[in-house]
Design a protein around this motif. Structure first.
Motif, PDB file in Angstrom:
ATOM      1  N   TYR A 269       0.830  -1.205   0.000  1.00 11.53           N
ATOM      2  CA  TYR A 269       0.000   0.000   0.000  1.00 11.53           C
ATOM      3  C   TYR A 269       0.868   1.260   0.000  1.00 11.53           C
ATOM      4  O   TYR A 269       0.575   2.226  -0.722  1.00 11.53           O
ATOM      5  N   GLU A 270       1.909   1.264   0.815  1.00  9.43           N
ATOM      6  CA  GLU A 270       2.768   2.448   0.899  1.00  9.43           C
ATOM      7  C   GLU A 270       3.520   2.678  -0.417  1.00  9.43           C
ATOM      8  O   GLU A 270       3.655   3.819  -0.867  1.00  9.43           O
ATOM      9  N   ASP A 271       3.981   1.593  -1.038  1.00  9.24           N
ATOM     10  CA  ASP A 271       4.715   1.722  -2.304  1.00  9.24           C
ATOM     11  C   ASP A 271       3.809   2.172  -3.448  1.00  9.24           C
ATOM     12  O   ASP A 271       4.297   2.728  -4.446  1.00  9.24           O
ATOM     13  N   ALA A 272       2.503   1.917  -3.316  1.00  8.97           N
ATOM     14  CA  ALA A 272       1.555   2.295  -4.366  1.00  8.97           C
ATOM     15  C   ALA A 272       1.243   3.790  -4.347  1.00  8.97           C
ATOM     16  O   ALA A 272       0.695   4.325  -5.316  1.00  8.97           O
ATOM     17  N   ILE A 273       1.588   4.469  -3.252  1.00 11.38           N
ATOM     18  CA  ILE A 273       1.366   5.914  -3.178  1.00 11.38           C
ATOM     19  C   ILE A 273       2.364   6.604  -4.101  1.00 11.38           C
ATOM     20  O   ILE A 273       3.570   6.352  -4.012  1.00 11.38           O
ATOM     21  N   PRO A 274       1.914   7.459  -5.012  1.00 15.21           N
ATOM     22  CA  PRO A 274       2.853   8.151  -5.907  1.00 15.21           C
ATOM     23  C   PRO A 274       3.954   8.854  -5.120  1.00 15.21           C
ATOM     24  O   PRO A 274       3.684   9.505  -4.101  1.00 15.21           O
ATOM     25  N   GLU A 275       5.168   8.718  -5.585  1.00 14.10           N
ATOM     26  CA  GLU A 275       6.312   9.313  -4.882  1.00 14.10           C
ATOM     27  C   GLU A 275       6.133  10.820  -4.695  1.00 14.10           C
ATOM     28  O   GLU A 275       6.562  11.389  -3.684  1.00 14.10           O
ATOM     29  N   SER A 276       5.467  11.446  -5.657  1.00 15.93           N
ATOM     30  CA  SER A 276       5.260  12.898  -5.579  1.00 15.93           C
ATOM     31  C   SER A 276       4.360  13.302  -4.412  1.00 15.93           C
ATOM     32  O   SER A 276       4.311  14.469  -4.025  1.00 15.93           O
ATOM     33  N   ARG A 277       3.614  12.325  -3.863  1.00 17.52           N
ATOM     34  CA  ARG A 277       2.712  12.617  -2.760  1.00 17.52           C
ATOM     35  C   ARG A 277       3.405  12.593  -1.397  1.00 17.52           C
ATOM     36  O   ARG A 277       2.868  13.102  -0.415  1.00 17.52           O
ATOM     37  N   TRP A 278       4.571  11.986  -1.330  1.00 14.65           N
ATOM     38  CA  TRP A 278       5.297  11.923  -0.063  1.00 14.65           C
ATOM     39  C   TRP A 278       6.021  13.241   0.186  1.00 14.65           C
ATOM     40  O   TRP A 278       6.550  13.861  -0.732  1.00 14.65           O
ATOM     41  N   ILE A 279       6.053  13.653   1.427  1.00 13.47           N
ATOM     42  CA  ILE A 279       6.790  14.853   1.832  1.00 13.47           C
ATOM     43  C   ILE A 279       7.952  14.410   2.704  1.00 13.47           C
ATOM     44  O   ILE A 279       7.765  13.951   3.833  1.00 13.47           O
ATOM     45  N   ASP A 280       9.152  14.480   2.163  1.00 16.67           N
ATOM     46  CA  ASP A 280      10.338  14.112   2.930  1.00 16.67           C
ATOM     47  C   ASP A 280      10.794  15.298   3.757  1.00 16.67           C
ATOM     48  O   ASP A 280      10.797  16.443   3.280  1.00 16.67           O
ATOM     49  N   ILE A 281      11.158  15.017   5.000  1.00 17.18           N
ATOM     50  CA  ILE A 281      11.607  16.092   5.877  1.00 17.18           C
ATOM     51  C   ILE A 281      13.090  15.902   6.188  1.00 17.18           C
ATOM     52  O   ILE A 281      13.615  14.796   6.126  1.00 17.18           O
ATOM     53  N   SER A 282      13.740  16.984   6.520  1.00 19.21           N
ATOM     54  CA  SER A 282      15.181  16.961   6.762  1.00 19.21           C
ATOM     55  C   SER A 282      15.515  16.209   8.045  1.00 19.21           C
ATOM     56  O   SER A 282      14.652  16.049   8.925  1.00 19.21           O
ATOM     57  N   PRO A 283      16.766  15.749   8.172  1.00 19.90           N
ATOM     58  CA  PRO A 283      17.186  15.089   9.421  1.00 19.90           C
ATOM     59  C   PRO A 283      16.965  15.973  10.645  1.00 19.90           C
ATOM     60  O   PRO A 283      16.605  15.474  11.719  1.00 19.90           O
ATOM     61  N   GLU A 284      17.142  17.292  10.473  1.00 17.96           N
ATOM     62  CA  GLU A 284      16.927  18.203  11.588  1.00 17.96           C
ATOM     63  C   GLU A 284      15.456  18.220  12.007  1.00 17.96           C
ATOM     64  O   GLU A 284      15.129  18.231  13.201  1.00 17.96           O
ATOM     65  N   ASP A 285      14.570  18.188  11.003  1.00 18.14           N
ATOM     66  CA  ASP A 285      13.144  18.186  11.310  1.00 18.14           C
ATOM     67  C   ASP A 285      12.703  16.847  11.911  1.00 18.14           C
ATOM     68  O   ASP A 285      11.789  16.803  12.742  1.00 18.14           O
ATOM     69  N   VAL A 286      13.360  15.755  11.487  1.00 21.05           N
ATOM     70  CA  VAL A 286      13.076  14.449  12.093  1.00 21.05           C
ATOM     71  C   VAL A 286      13.408  14.493  13.573  1.00 21.05           C
ATOM     72  O   VAL A 286      12.626  14.047  14.424  1.00 21.05           O
ATOM     73  N   ARG A 287      14.574  15.043  13.893  1.00 21.59           N
ATOM     74  CA  ARG A 287      14.977  15.145  15.302  1.00 21.59           C
ATOM     75  C   ARG A 287      14.025  16.054  16.070  1.00 21.59           C
ATOM     76  O   ARG A 287      13.720  15.798  17.242  1.00 21.59           O
TER      77      ARG A 287
END
Length: 343
Positions: A269-287
């Motif tokens: 299910y997660e892989d079927a989500i278009p890559e453009s729909r994911w919002i990647d956050i920076s390592p600083e924001d992860v912390r």
């Protein structure tokens, strides 16, 4: 001679049919937001087939309304019920604490936890005077679905409207902690609130993108923050004594072995989500997310405010300690592992 053979077969017949006769029929009520077509229901069909070999025949009944499944269970219409960790909190706060805000950030952590829960060493924690947990399986990490891609860091949550489930006091506290506005919701309607614009943010497993069509609420400018704020699990609960103790132990092992199949579907299910729909956050924001979520949990434990204490009561101290040890096992360099205010 032929008569002797028939006589032998006649007396032997009961022993041949004993396994089938011994298979005890039980009503198994399963909550899946997609009913019998959902992946939780289909995964538990594997469990059902395996239970027959252990002498228990389960008659599965699908529910797409969790409250209705709970009501039927409490009315005695179900011997066994499968509900979310939110739904199980009324029966067992130990396993109900798995969904603690940010407490299980990685699937690696979840895998270790599933192994622990199948161990006899924690069996006492899966029992109360009235109920027993017969197994826990993953439903997927909960991500933030947002209607604006700019909501990609902790500070951006301030002032936003976020759905919160009825009774999910810890999530409500987190929302208020970051200065956001809670929007009351139920498992049956949270996606509707998000999709029609009554909320800016909603948290759910990746499967909700397709199954609940939550891409509609995201519109053109929204997305899914690729950072889990928690884990959603399905848990099997029975009244104590409804099943033989031997099967209770076997059931926990059977459910734990479903982890690879459940994760296969979750990742599908997660892989079927278009890559453009994911919002990647920076390592600083992860912390920053990690620090914020940990701050929420610590604040709940130390606050004397009555409403905050209501949220804190959702967490079992023993489970919180186990979850911290799991996180430090998979990520020993994390700041919390050497902090003086460890959970």
């Amino acid at each position: 001679m032929r008569g002797l053979i028939l006589l032998v077969l006649l007396f032997a017949w009961p022993s041949f049919s004993t396994p089938a006769l011994a298979a005890e029929r039980k009503e198994f009520c399963v909550f899946d937001v997609a009913g019998a077509n959902g992946f939780v229901y289909k995964t538990l069909e594997i469990y059902k087939r395996q239970a027959v070999a252990k002498g228990v025949q389960l008659h599965m009944r699908p529910y797409n309304n969790e409250q209705k499944a709970v009501e039927d269970f409490e009315a005695g219409n179900c011997d066994l019920v499968a509900v979310t960790d939110m739904g199980v909190r009324r029966y067992n706060d130990f396993t109900g604490s798995i969904s603690a805000i940010g407490a299980v950030p990685r699937y690696e952590d979840l895998k270790v936890l599933m192994y622990i829960l199948a161990s006899p060493r924690v069996a006492d924690h899966l029992e109360t005077e009235t109920y027993q947990v017969l197994g826990v399986a993953p439903m997927g990490a909960a991500y933030l679905f947002v209607n604006d891609r700019q909501i990609n860091h902790v500070d951006a949550l301030k002032g936003k409207r976020i759905t919160v489930f009825d009774g999910h006091h810890d999530a409500r506290h987190m929302i208020e902690y970051v200065g956001a506005e809670p929007v009351d919701a139920r498992i049956s309607n949270f996606h509707t609130l998000f999709n029609r614009g009554d909320a800016d943010i909603s948290y759910a497993p990746g499967a909700a993108y397709e199954v609940l069509e939550m891409f509609r609420g995201m519109g053109e400018s929204g997305g899914i923050v690729r950072y889990p704020v928690g884990q959603v699990t399905v848990q099997l609960v029975a009244r104590k004594g409804a099943f033989e103790e031997r099967f209770v132990r076997q059931s926990r092992r059977l459910i734990s072995r479903l982890y690879p199949e459940a994760m296969r579907v979750i990742r599908q299910y997660e892989d079927a989500i278009p890559e453009s729909r994911w919002i990647d956050i920076s390592p600083e924001d992860v912390r920053a997310y990690q620090a914020m979520l940990r701050g929420v949990r610590l604040d709940m434990q130390s606050s004397e405010d009555a409403q905050v204490q209501l949220a804190a009561n959702a967490y079992n101290d023993d489970m919180m300690t186990i979850l911290r040890k799991v996180r430090c096992y998979t990520n020993p360099g994390a700041e919390e592992c050497s902090a003086s205010d460890r959970e």
